[in-house]
Design a protein around this motif. Structure first.
Motif, PDB file in Angstrom:
ATOM      1  N   TYR A 120     -74.664 -58.778  65.059  1.00  0.00           N
ATOM      2  CA  TYR A 120     -75.549 -57.786  65.684  1.00  0.00           C
ATOM      3  C   TYR A 120     -76.943 -58.382  65.918  1.00  0.00           C
ATOM      4  O   TYR A 120     -77.505 -58.265  67.007  1.00  0.00           O
ATOM      5  N   PRO A 134     -80.591 -53.590  59.853  1.00  0.00           N
ATOM      6  CA  PRO A 134     -79.310 -53.117  60.378  1.00  0.00           C
ATOM      7  C   PRO A 134     -78.321 -52.775  59.258  1.00  0.00           C
ATOM      8  O   PRO A 134     -78.233 -53.480  58.257  1.00  0.00           O
ATOM      9  N   GLN A 152     -69.786 -50.033  63.394  1.00  0.00           N
ATOM     10  CA  GLN A 152     -70.893 -49.404  64.103  1.00  0.00           C
ATOM     11  C   GLN A 152     -72.172 -49.863  63.405  1.00  0.00           C
ATOM     12  O   GLN A 152     -72.409 -49.524  62.246  1.00  0.00           O
ATOM     13  N   THR A 154     -76.397 -50.366  63.414  1.00  0.00           N
ATOM     14  CA  THR A 154     -77.652 -49.854  63.962  1.00  0.00           C
ATOM     15  C   THR A 154     -78.836 -50.423  63.186  1.00  0.00           C
ATOM     16  O   THR A 154     -78.803 -50.507  61.960  1.00  0.00           O
ATOM     17  N   ARG A 165     -83.856 -48.903  69.040  1.00  0.00           N
ATOM     18  CA  ARG A 165     -82.819 -48.711  68.015  1.00  0.00           C
ATOM     19  C   ARG A 165     -81.485 -48.955  68.699  1.00  0.00           C
ATOM     20  O   ARG A 165     -80.908 -48.079  69.326  1.00  0.00           O
ATOM     21  N   TRP A 166     -81.021 -50.174  68.616  1.00  0.00           N
ATOM     22  CA  TRP A 166     -79.739 -50.512  69.247  1.00  0.00           C
ATOM     23  C   TRP A 166     -78.591 -50.184  68.305  1.00  0.00           C
ATOM     24  O   TRP A 166     -78.604 -50.554  67.133  1.00  0.00           O
ATOM     25  N   THR A 167     -77.592 -49.504  68.838  1.00  0.00           N
ATOM     26  CA  THR A 167     -76.330 -49.298  68.142  1.00  0.00           C
ATOM     27  C   THR A 167     -75.257 -50.096  68.873  1.00  0.00           C
ATOM     28  O   THR A 167     -75.077 -49.930  70.080  1.00  0.00           O
ATOM     29  N   TYR A 168     -74.586 -50.981  68.146  1.00  0.00           N
ATOM     30  CA  TYR A 168     -73.496 -51.781  68.698  1.00  0.00           C
ATOM     31  C   TYR A 168     -72.190 -51.405  68.006  1.00  0.00           C
ATOM     32  O   TYR A 168     -72.172 -51.110  66.802  1.00  0.00           O
ATOM     33  N   LYS A 180     -72.376 -50.297  73.429  1.00  0.00           N
ATOM     34  CA  LYS A 180     -73.728 -50.360  72.869  1.00  0.00           C
ATOM     35  C   LYS A 180     -74.616 -49.364  73.595  1.00  0.00           C
ATOM     36  O   LYS A 180     -74.402 -49.050  74.765  1.00  0.00           O
ATOM     37  N   ALA A 185     -84.428 -45.206  65.570  1.00  0.00           N
ATOM     38  CA  ALA A 185     -83.852 -44.829  64.274  1.00  0.00           C
ATOM     39  C   ALA A 185     -84.900 -44.440  63.257  1.00  0.00           C
ATOM     40  O   ALA A 185     -86.087 -44.407  63.520  1.00  0.00           O
TER      41      ALA A 185
END
Length: 509
Positions: A120, A134, A152, A154, A165-168, A180, A185
């Motif tokens: 990530y 993360p 998941q 974040t 706030r990236w969520t992959y 993504k 967050a």
């Protein structure tokens, strides 16, 4: 410029197509009377869909609302949520079934949480420190004719040109990025002061005189209201990007300087938004448990943006042409805090149609807040702080989305990849439906009788709080809004009829 991403006011993001799926809503008398617990009744109804765990059980004016999370061997299925409403007789009256079809689950798990987080960080490409490190959660991710285990992941980045706030979603077997999206967050907790509550005075961004609660500690009065929930706090970033900044302090409890105005507006508008949700819907802050409402003003220099990071609102000062101090608009503050409520209720995924619903609900309830506790109500969004030198415009119009280049009918929806799949562009379609429900009017040959702004807000809030799920699409929204109107006013009520017609008018069925 008016296209916004995630819970910030302005930005852009690359889209990866999201999980496909839409909830099915059924209503009526779906089960026989039972003395079993409501959670048992709902689980029994959907037992053919697999395993479920209870994530919420609450009572409201209609009955007991039960929310279930679909699981496989205890691992949550992404987007797999079921909501049931059980009446006093133990009968299931309404169910929203968004359980996913978990086909051909590939059980290979080669990545550890540590490796997923390392992947990530490499993908995000941020070299500095994270505001929130993360974290990874193992989930089951449906992918059409097969499903996979995935992480998941974040993390929060604030010390960058644009906070994020990236969520992959990372395949636990292959390391492939499945999806993504960007959303801000949770940040560090509030650091308040201990002291005595006083009433301060000041001038806000719009030039109005305001009163508000402060806390005196030592020789200073701090913008800390300890009378609501776990507190309302306002900080000063001093035109830097370090957050949250310093808790705003004043020597005489009178905030009348130009520099003070952004803080006065942030503090007052957060208070008004808290009171709106508490007094109108009985909701105690965004988490319904009194969470502190934190605001930071004077973020960066000439920053034409505002965002919610999960624990606070952050406001730029604007450049004086595109925006003035962004804390000055009540509907913008309420819009951003509604994103937080959405995260704690429906959890709408911030892409495509579910993301457009997410955005529209924030516009809708922000507008209802402006009507309820604000001044100079209209159907524009952000008009108080957008282009201060131009009168009568805003970021978006609920009454006439097309005036700002947004579609006002499903036939005109945006189907490209920009704006996270059109989350702000296509929100215009839902905004138009809400406008017609609240105000009334004719659109595409369909006449809608208005039910009033507050009744419209009641209906949409219930839809958000009860019937919407993470992957709801526009058709799901129609079902949720119409069912909410039936719940609140009756199955054949004018409100229920108008709710259905409002969606007819914008081509959503």
């Amino acid at each position: 410029m008016k296209k916004v991403v995630s819970t910030s006011l302005i930005a852009g993001v690359l889209l990866v197509p999201q999980l496909v799926g839409a909830a099915e809503l059924k209503s009526g008398t779906l089960t026989k009377p039972s003395e079993s617990a409501p959670t048992t009744i709902v689980k029994e109804y959907v037992k053919s869909k697999g395993e479920f765990k209870t994530i919420e059980s609450k009572s409201d004016k209609v009955g007991k609302v039960v929310k279930l999370q679909q699981t496989v061997d205890g691992v949550p299925v992404f987007g797999g949520v079921v909501v049931g409403v059980v009446d006093e007789a133990g009968q299931l009256k309404t169910v929203v079934d968004d359980a996913k079809s978990v086909k051909n689950l590939h059980k290979s798990i080669k990545l550890t949480e540590k490796k997923a987080i390392a992947s990530y960080k490499k993908l995000v490409g941020h070299k500095g420190a994270y505001e929130l490190e993360p974290e990874a959660e193992l989930i089951v991710y449906p992918k059409g004719d097969k499903s996979v285990y995935a992480y998941q992941v974040t993390g929060t980045i604030l010390e960058a040109e644009e906070p994020s706030r990236w969520t992959y979603f990372i395949d636990a077997g292959t390391g492939e990025v499945l999806n993504k999206f960007d959303q801000l967050a949770h940040a560090r907790p509030t650091n308040g002061v201990t002291g005595t509550t006083y009433t301060g005075t000041g001038i806000d961004v719009l030039g109005y005189s305001q009163t508000f609660k402060t806390t005196k500690s030592g020789s200073y009065y701090y913008l800390q209201d300890s009378t609501r929930g776990k507190g309302i706090y306002t900080y000063d970033a001093k035109n830097r990007t370090t957050l949250p900044g310093s808790l705003w302090a004043d020597v005489d409890n009178v905030l009348n300087t130009t520099y003070d105005r952004a803080a006065v507006s942030a503090h007052v508008n957060a208070t008004k938004t808290y009171d709106f949700y508490k007094n109108t819907y009985g909701r105690n802050s965004y988490d319904n448990a009194g969470a502190a409402l934190n605001s930071t003003v004077h973020y960066s220099r000439s920053y034409n943006n505002a965002f919610w990071d999960g624990s606070k609102m952050v406001y730029g000062d604007g450049d004086g042409q595109t925006f003035t101090y962004l804390s000055g608009a009540l509907d913008v503050v309420a819009h951003e805090l509604t994103h937080a409520i959405t995260e704690y209720t429906a959890g709408l995924i911030y892409q495509n149609e579910s993301g457009a619903i997410n955005e529209a609900v924030s516009d809708i309830l922000g507008t209802v807040a402006e009507y309820s506790v604000g001044t100079n109500f209209d159907w524009l969004v952000g008009e108080d702080i957008y282009t201060p030198g131009v009168a009568g415009d805003g970021l978006r119009s609920m009454a006439n989305p097309a005036a700002y280049g947004d579609p006002d009918h499903y036939s005109k929806r945006y189907t490209g990849t920009q704006d996270n799949g059109g989350v702000h562009i296509n929100s215009g379609i839902v905004n138009k439906a809400a406008y017609l429900l609240g105000n009334g009017g004719s659109h595409y040959g369909v006449s809608v009788q208005g039910v009033g702004v507050m009744a419209m807000g009641d209906i949409y809030y219930r839809a958000l709080n009860v019937y919407l799920t993470p992957t709801s699409n526009f058709s799901s929204l129609r079902q949720a809004v119409v069912q909410s109107a039936k719940d609140l006013y009756g199955a054949t009520s004018p409100q229920a009829v108008s709710a259905a017609k409002s969606f007819d008018a914008v081509g959503i069925y």
